[in-house]
Design a protein around this motif. Structure first.
Motif, PDB file in Angstrom:
ATOM      1  N   UNK A  84      -4.356 -21.187  12.330  1.00 47.40           N
ATOM      2  CA  UNK A  84      -4.394 -20.434  13.578  1.00 47.40           C
ATOM      3  C   UNK A  84      -5.781 -19.844  13.858  1.00 47.40           C
ATOM      4  N   UNK A  85      -6.241 -18.974  12.978  1.00 49.24           N
ATOM      5  CA  UNK A  85      -7.548 -18.338  13.173  1.00 49.24           C
ATOM      6  C   UNK A  85      -8.259 -18.242  11.833  1.00 49.24           C
ATOM      7  N   UNK A  86      -9.575 -18.115  11.891  1.00 48.13           N
ATOM      8  CA  UNK A  86     -10.340 -17.891  10.660  1.00 48.13           C
ATOM      9  C   UNK A  86     -11.442 -16.872  10.925  1.00 48.13           C
ATOM     10  N   UNK A  87     -11.845 -16.189   9.859  1.00 53.45           N
ATOM     11  CA  UNK A  87     -12.857 -15.152   9.932  1.00 53.45           C
ATOM     12  C   UNK A  87     -13.786 -15.283   8.732  1.00 53.45           C
ATOM     13  N   UNK A  88     -15.053 -14.901   8.875  1.00 50.62           N
ATOM     14  CA  UNK A  88     -15.911 -14.819   7.693  1.00 50.62           C
ATOM     15  C   UNK A  88     -15.528 -13.605   6.853  1.00 50.62           C
ATOM     16  N   UNK A  89     -15.603 -13.753   5.545  1.00 53.68           N
ATOM     17  CA  UNK A  89     -15.452 -12.606   4.655  1.00 53.68           C
ATOM     18  C   UNK A  89     -16.790 -11.874   4.653  1.00 53.68           C
ATOM     19  N   UNK A  90     -16.751 -10.574   4.952  1.00 56.46           N
ATOM     20  CA  UNK A  90     -17.983  -9.832   5.214  1.00 56.46           C
ATOM     21  C   UNK A  90     -18.328  -8.880   4.070  1.00 56.46           C
ATOM     22  N   UNK A  91     -19.560  -8.456   4.067  1.00 56.76           N
ATOM     23  CA  UNK A  91     -20.078  -7.551   3.047  1.00 56.76           C
ATOM     24  C   UNK A  91     -19.822  -6.098   3.447  1.00 56.76           C
ATOM     25  N   UNK A  92     -20.209  -5.186   2.575  1.00 61.73           N
ATOM     26  CA  UNK A  92     -20.084  -3.763   2.884  1.00 61.73           C
ATOM     27  C   UNK A  92     -21.048  -3.350   3.995  1.00 61.73           C
ATOM     28  N   UNK A  93     -22.056  -4.182   4.264  1.00 64.05           N
ATOM     29  CA  UNK A  93     -22.988  -3.938   5.369  1.00 64.05           C
ATOM     30  C   UNK A  93     -22.567  -4.679   6.634  1.00 64.05           C
ATOM     31  N   UNK A  94     -21.341  -5.220   6.611  1.00 68.31           N
ATOM     32  CA  UNK A  94     -20.749  -5.908   7.760  1.00 68.31           C
ATOM     33  C   UNK A  94     -21.489  -7.192   8.124  1.00 68.31           C
ATOM     34  N   UNK A  95     -21.959  -7.900   7.094  1.00 67.67           N
ATOM     35  CA  UNK A  95     -22.623  -9.182   7.302  1.00 67.67           C
ATOM     36  C   UNK A  95     -21.815 -10.278   6.607  1.00 67.67           C
ATOM     37  N   UNK A  96     -21.844 -11.519   7.131  1.00 78.01           N
ATOM     38  CA  UNK A  96     -21.172 -12.629   6.427  1.00 78.01           C
ATOM     39  C   UNK A  96     -21.770 -12.813   5.039  1.00 78.01           C
ATOM     40  N   UNK A  97     -20.931 -13.072   4.058  1.00 72.40           N
ATOM     41  CA  UNK A  97     -21.386 -13.250   2.685  1.00 72.40           C
ATOM     42  C   UNK A  97     -21.871 -14.680   2.468  1.00 72.40           C
ATOM     43  N   UNK A  98     -22.947 -14.820   1.733  1.00 74.97           N
ATOM     44  CA  UNK A  98     -23.537 -16.121   1.464  1.00 74.97           C
ATOM     45  C   UNK A  98     -23.796 -16.292  -0.022  1.00 74.97           C
ATOM     46  N   UNK A  99     -23.881 -17.556  -0.474  1.00 72.53           N
ATOM     47  CA  UNK A  99     -24.265 -17.851  -1.850  1.00 72.53           C
ATOM     48  C   UNK A  99     -23.302 -17.272  -2.872  1.00 72.53           C
ATOM     49  N   UNK A 100     -23.797 -16.956  -4.075  1.00 71.32           N
ATOM     50  CA  UNK A 100     -22.935 -16.440  -5.139  1.00 71.32           C
ATOM     51  C   UNK A 100     -22.172 -15.177  -4.753  1.00 71.32           C
ATOM     52  N   UNK A 101     -22.761 -14.349  -3.905  1.00 70.76           N
ATOM     53  CA  UNK A 101     -22.073 -13.119  -3.481  1.00 70.76           C
ATOM     54  C   UNK A 101     -20.817 -13.429  -2.679  1.00 70.76           C
ATOM     55  N   UNK A 102     -20.739 -14.636  -2.100  1.00 68.37           N
ATOM     56  CA  UNK A 102     -19.590 -15.021  -1.302  1.00 68.37           C
ATOM     57  C   UNK A 102     -18.587 -15.903  -2.016  1.00 68.37           C
ATOM     58  N   UNK A 103     -18.632 -15.927  -3.351  1.00 68.63           N
ATOM     59  CA  UNK A 103     -17.703 -16.754  -4.124  1.00 68.63           C
ATOM     60  C   UNK A 103     -16.356 -16.031  -4.215  1.00 68.63           C
ATOM     61  N   UNK A 104     -15.620 -16.047  -3.111  1.00 63.51           N
ATOM     62  CA  UNK A 104     -14.352 -15.320  -2.988  1.00 63.51           C
ATOM     63  C   UNK A 104     -13.217 -16.151  -3.576  1.00 63.51           C
ATOM     64  N   UNK A 105     -12.456 -15.578  -4.503  1.00 63.17           N
ATOM     65  CA  UNK A 105     -11.498 -16.372  -5.277  1.00 63.17           C
ATOM     66  C   UNK A 105     -10.063 -15.868  -5.241  1.00 63.17           C
ATOM     67  N   UNK A 106      -9.850 -14.560  -5.317  1.00 64.27           N
ATOM     68  CA  UNK A 106      -8.492 -14.026  -5.411  1.00 64.27           C
ATOM     69  C   UNK A 106      -8.127 -13.210  -4.195  1.00 64.27           C
ATOM     70  N   UNK A 107      -6.825 -13.176  -3.870  1.00 62.07           N
ATOM     71  CA  UNK A 107      -6.342 -12.509  -2.665  1.00 62.07           C
ATOM     72  C   UNK A 107      -5.051 -11.761  -2.975  1.00 62.07           C
ATOM     73  N   UNK A 108      -4.981 -10.505  -2.535  1.00 61.14           N
ATOM     74  CA  UNK A 108      -3.751  -9.719  -2.651  1.00 61.14           C
ATOM     75  C   UNK A 108      -3.636  -8.848  -1.412  1.00 61.14           C
ATOM     76  N   UNK A 109      -2.476  -8.869  -0.770  1.00 58.70           N
ATOM     77  CA  UNK A 109      -2.267  -8.118   0.468  1.00 58.70           C
ATOM     78  C   UNK A 109      -1.183  -7.074   0.229  1.00 58.70           C
ATOM     79  N   UNK A 110      -1.520  -5.822   0.521  1.00 60.61           N
ATOM     80  CA  UNK A 110      -0.584  -4.716   0.331  1.00 60.61           C
ATOM     81  C   UNK A 110       0.471  -4.708   1.429  1.00 60.61           C
ATOM     82  N   UNK A 111       1.525  -3.925   1.217  1.00 63.24           N
ATOM     83  CA  UNK A 111       2.610  -3.853   2.200  1.00 63.24           C
ATOM     84  C   UNK A 111       2.127  -3.348   3.555  1.00 63.24           C
ATOM     85  N   UNK A 112       1.077  -2.516   3.572  1.00 58.92           N
ATOM     86  CA  UNK A 112       0.571  -1.992   4.840  1.00 58.92           C
ATOM     87  C   UNK A 112      -0.448  -2.921   5.498  1.00 58.92           C
TER      88      UNK A 112
END
Length: 294
Positions: A84-112
């Motif tokens: 449906x939709x996609x978004x970049x995973x962003x940094x704490x400075x609100x920038x798209x993550x690149x390279x090793x810093x953007x190696x996103x692997x695990x996901x957990x979503x809370x009830x809220x």
């Protein structure tokens, strides 16, 4: 995961394909669905979360993209998946993550709806209040500093109390056990360890609707990827009653890295897994489902 040896991987994929599951006496495989999408970001899917009922999914690429999808089903079979939709995973400075810093692997979503993502290149866990939003990086304890560059936090899970659990893929304690780190909203602790068995490495985790901890593990051999799913009851804060639900031969499935455990309309426990294709044409992105014993 960014594999260390392309030669070993290609060899495994070329000679795999006819292998069957070693042991599905405890869990029953009910189907696999190959997922395709033409967008440039699509690939490397390393984590997923399904809604109760298995109709909606959130998927995470290891190149810092998160997306939502609708899953269409007929009976026990997946018939179509719509991204449906996609978004970049962003940094704490609100920038798209690149390279090793953007190696996103695990996901957990809370009830809220709060989203948590674990990262392997720079070892950390971050919290997001919305998809595509700014990261709030959780404190990084000393134990995170010396983890293997390509072997840390592929697994991330959240329990019924909202506590996060993660574990490194390759690092072990001095007595050769898998350390499990827990975030309680204030600080990290290591409440318990898990026993490694047979050379399998933890790549995903989830707490099922039954309250048990499920860990998906992977092993790479010359005949392809192997997968194993284990689970534990958590009693008085400690794991017990370890069960191996299934273990496959090489080539039964592709490179399974994401896990979501849920209950279907018939009250059955299901494990849905997703494979990371490493952005290689010889691999595929597949959703794999098993019915689990209660």
């Amino acid at each position: 995961m960014r594999l260390r040896s392309a030669i070993q991987l290609i060899t495994a994929l070329l000679i795999a394909g006819s292998a069957q599951a070693l042991d599905v006496k405890k869990a029953q495989w009910i189907g696999s669905y190959t997922l395709r999408h033409d967008a440039a970001w699509f690939g490397g899917l390393s984590a997923l979360e399904l809604s109760q009922g298995g109709q909606r999914a959130t998927v995470l690429s290891d190149r810092a993209t998160i997306a939502t999808a609708r899953i269409h089903r007929e009976g026990d079979s997946i018939t179509a998946v719509e991204i449906e939709r996609n978004w970049p995973v962003r940094s704490s400075k609100d920038r798209p993550l690149l390279g090793p810093a953007g190696d996103s692997e695990g996901l957990a979503i809370a009830d809220d709806g709060t989203i948590h993502i674990s990262f392997e290149g720079v070892h950390r866990v971050a919290r997001y209040t919305e998809l595509g939003g700014r990261a709030h990086v959780l404190p990084r304890p000393a134990a995170f500093r010396d983890l293997a560059a390509n072997g840390s936090f592929e697994a991330l899970a959240i329990d019924g109390q909202g506590r996060l659990y993660t574990m490194p893929e390759t690092n072990r304690t001095r007595d050769n056990r898998i350390p499990v780190y827990r975030w309680n909203g204030r600080d990290w602790s290591t409440p318990f360890t898990l026993p490694p068995r047979g050379g399998f490495l933890p790549v995903a985790a989830d707490f099922g609707p039954d309250g048990r901890l499920y860990v998906l593990e992977r092993k790479l051999s010359l005949i392809g990827f192997r997968a194993r799913l284990r689970r534990w009851e958590i009693a008085d804060g400690l794991p017990r009653a370890e069960e191996t639900l299934f273990e496959t031969n090489g080539g039964t499935h592709d490179n399974l890295e994401g896990l979501s455990v849920w209950r279907d309309e018939h009250g059955r426990l299901r494990a849905t897994m997703i494979s990371d294709d490493n952005f290689l044409p010889l691999q595929r992105t597949e959703l794999v489902e098993y019915i689990l014993p209660g």
